[in-house]
Design an enzyme around this catalytic site. Structure first.
Site: not given
Ligand code: EPZ
Length: 418
Positions: A22-23, A116, A121, A124, A303, A395
């Site tokens: 999915k991701n 989710c 999230r 920025d 995850d 999902r």
């Molecule tokens: C991806 O989400 C995955 N989703 C998530 O999978 C997964 O949990 C996550 O990566 C971490 O591995 C998809 O790939 C579609 P991040 P993403 O940006 O890209 C902070 C699942 O269950 N952050 O690496 O949203 C954020 O708040 C899902 O399949 C900022 O602060 O994850 C978090 O604490 C859920 N500012 C951390 O970084 C930003 O602009 C990690 O987020 C972006 C992120």
């Protein structure tokens, strides 16, 4: 609305071919708007998140055709450069359309994405990176208006965000000149995105490392097979481990699951890694493992935290979890406690004291992996459990109930009110 009804107690046993990730497919679909001649993606899982991405592509004017697990996208007719609030809020990865849409059209407007609820999230880092490539971004409440001709630049990510890295790779492909991303995320799904873009003619260097160099380049056409889903694999492995079962996963990538497999081994499982295969045999009772700290890849994936916790509810001893990636990712804990699990939480920490028995109960999934964890726990419980909020699981897991049934588990989908 549906519920998952699980009669616990059976050992999970059998073989399963892992679905496409999915991701991975979600960023690939967003990337497709950049390809002049379109693309064909194979091994796409049939999931509601994938449907949502396809709907956005069609709304933008792309022609999308689906056949089985293949999706063909022809972005030649793309005419729109905005996505509605409703569509943006279907999932988090709608934000991945921002970079490629801006690169392709020079101006676009989108809204803050949904997804989710795992704590704050923000986007920025996505916006900071796009601004470093020359985008002008204004925000009116949750609406993001972006414009500008992108040019290559240097972006240093303070945290290796998966989504920001993907968005920036795609924006950089449409920028003039070369972009360097420092502290890029290294998840296998990013490697898959890079492989896809390269197949379409992109020049991207540093795949698999935290420094990526991307040359702005016109992308032509690509045919690509989506990488296997390491989170679906991890979920079924934890279900097998928790039920004292035996599972052979085919079309799996053991090298993408090193941290998860190490924990399962520490818990007493026998794990065999083959070429595209993983075999796991679990003992009757698992043992507690050393503290699990979630971290960006190649660390233990956030995850897999909830399903692994569910597998260890009956383990001998105490296991401590430290969730470092998301600020609110223990929302499955109240549901697991209803089964009789002993779990204490304090901020980012959770301590699971193994119990000898779990009893069936009613639970409500509030997010994708949390829902999967409830199912992994219910499979080990005596009696019947019902899990509401099945749409969260749809999902990310194709035919979840059916696939568990094929492995000898008593799982059915029941309409609410039935
Ligand atoms: C991806 O989400 C995955 N989703 C998530 O999978 C997964 O949990 C996550 O990566 C971490 O591995 C998809 O790939 C579609 P991040 P993403 O940006 O890209 C902070 C699942 O269950 N952050 O690496 O949203 C954020 O708040 C899902 O399949 C900022 O602060 O994850 C978090 O604490 C859920 N500012 C951390 O970084 C930003 O602009 C990690 O987020 C972006 C992120």
């Amino acid at each position: 609305m549906e519920r998952l009804v699980i009669q616990g107690g059976a050992r999970l046993k059998g073989a399963l071919r892992v679905q496409g990730a999915k991701n991975s497919v979600l960023p690939l679909l967003a990337a497709s708007v950049l390809l002049e001649e379109g693309c064909v993606l194979h091994n796409c899982p049939r999931l509601s998140d994938v449907d949502a991405a396809v709907e956005i592509l069609e709304y933008l004017g792309c022609r999308v055709t689906r056949e089985g697990h293949s999706i063909r996208v022809d972005p030649g007719g793309l005419t729109r450069n905005h996505i509605s609030r409703e569509k943006m809020q279907t999932m988090r990865s709608t934000i991945l359309f921002l970079g490629p849409l801006l690169a392709r059209t020079g101006s676009c407007s989108v809204y803050e994405p949904g997804g989710c609820r795992l704590g704050a999230r923000p986007v920025d880092l996505h916006l900071m990176g796009l601004e470093a490539l020359g985008a002008e971004i204004t925000r009116e409440e949750d609406r993001l208006c972006c414009r500008g001709r992108l040019r290559g630049g240097r972006v240093v990510l303070p945290f290796p965000s998966v989504g920001a890295t993907e968005n920036l790779i795609l924006a950089a492909l449409g920028a003039a000149g070369t972009t360097t991303i420092y502290n890029a995320a290294r998840e296998p799904e990013i490697g898959d995105l890079i492989a896809f873009c390269r197949a379409a003619g992109a020049r991207i260097y540093g795949a698999g490392t935290s420094m990526l160099e991307i040359e702005g380049s016109a992308l032509r056409a690509a045919e690509h097979r989506v990488v296997p889903d390491r989170m679906e694999a991890a979920t079924f492995l934890t279900a097998a481990a928790g039920t004292g079962g035996e599972l052979l996963l085919t079309d799996a990538r053991p090298e993408h699951l090193t941290a998860v497999l190490q924990v399962l081994e520490a818990a007493g499982c026998r794990v065999e890694r083959g070429d595209g295969e993983i075999f796991l045999a679990a003992p009757r009772r698992l043992r507690a493992v050393p503290p699990i700290h979630t971290a960006p890849y190649p660390g233990f994936p956030t995850d897999a935290q909830a399903p692994m916790m569910a597998a260890l509810l009956r383990a001998d001893g105490v296991t401590v979890f430290d969730e470092t990636v998301f600020s609110d990712r223990y929302r499955h804990v109240p549901g697991l406690r209803r089964l009789g699990a002993e779990i204490g939480t304090a901020g980012a920490l959770a301590a699971v004291t193994g119990v000898t028995r779990l009893r069936g109960a009613d639970m409500e999934a509030t997010d994708l992996r949390g829902g999967a964890a409830m199912a992994v726990a219910a499979l080990q419980a005596e009696g019947e459990s019902r899990i509401a909020g099945v749409h969260h699981m749809m999902r990310g897991y194709e035919n979840f109930a059916q696939r568990l049934r094929s492995l000898g588990c008593a799982v059915t989908l029941e309409a609410d009110g039935a």
